[in-house]
Design a protein around this motif. Structure first.
Motif: not given
Length: 259
Positions: A144-147, A159-168, A222-228
């Motif tokens: 996502a992208n919010w201003i 601000t650019r929002f990113f998703v990341a999986v917590a590393p094992e 992760l499969a959710d289509a980003p809305d940028l």
């Protein structure tokens, strides 16, 4: 004079929990110049050193990120580096590894360097080079992208929002000077805390949590289509009342507890 807008990166760190998807949240220190006392995801402004770092790079090329984020290549690279750096600084999770296909298994070994990076005594890029680490940009997903709206705050961010999986094997913590507490929560629980007055959420955080609440597993996130498409709320003043208007604002204010 209009307040200048600064680039920022925020990482929505997720994992699968017993009750569904969990997200890492932290409550910002009350004296912070921006978003004081708010519950947020790890993140912050792009640092000049993010644009000059020469560390190894794994995953999509900077040109791919630039296209996805609708910026030029140097700016796209800096936004991604800032996302990895801020996650390391604010919760100790390091999205980097010794090779392009591995990741650090225990980031606590770098606790000393982490404090120096946060204090700006050690450029993040230099830390990576010194430890022969490659940034794993393939572990990030743009989301996502919010201003920050004009007139709402003394500081404004794109601000650019990113998703990341917590590393094992890595443990997200609250060992940062910018947060009073931090931990894992489901999106539903965090939203309930907001409605009950136990958390303060800015519109972007609230919107991201509502989006996460629709997913049962990390794989679905992760499969959710980003809305940028950029979202820039507008400050609206009616009489003595001041609020921000954006798509979903009516529900946001309905969820907000009465004073």
């Amino acid at each position: 004079m209009s307040t200048p807008v600064r680039d920022a990166s925020t990482v929505i760190l997720v994992r699968d929990g017993r009750s569904g998807v969990e997200v890492f949240l932290q409550r910002r220190v009350g004296g912070m110049a921006f978003a004081a006392g708010m519950t947020v995801f790890p993140g912050g402004g792009v640092d000049p050193s993010d644009a000059t770092a020469t560390a190894g790079w794994a995953g999509p090329a900077p040109s791919w990120w630039a296209e996805r984020l609708s910026v030029d290549v140097p700016r796209g690279r800096a936004l991604v580096l800032a996302a990895v750096r801020e996650t390391f600084e604010e919760c100790g999770v390091l999205l980097a590894g010794p090779t392009e296909s591995t990741i650090v298994s225990d980031s606590t070994a770098f606790s000393g360097e982490r404090r120096r990076v946060e204090a700006r005594d050690l450029p993040f890029g230099q830390f990576l080079v010194d430890n022969d680490l490659v940034v794993r940009t393939d572990l990030l997903r743009p989301w996502a992208n919010w201003i920050t709206p004009e007139g709402e705050a003394a500081r404004r961010y794109d601000t650019r929002f990113f998703v990341a999986v917590a590393p094992e094997g890595q443990v997200a913590d609250d060992a940062t000077s910018e947060a009073t507490d931090a931990g894992w929560s489901t999106a539903e629980s965090a939203l309930a805390d907001f409605r009950d007055g136990r958390r303060a959420l800015m519109p972007p955080t609230w919107a991201m949590l509502r989006r996460l609440a629709h997913h049962d597993r990390v794989a679905d996130v992760l499969a959710d289509a980003p809305d940028l498409a950029p979202v820039q709320p507008v400050v609206v003043t009616t009489g003595e009342a001041v609020r921000v208007d954006f798509d979903g604002a009516e529900q946001y204010y309905a969820d907000m507890p009465s004073a």
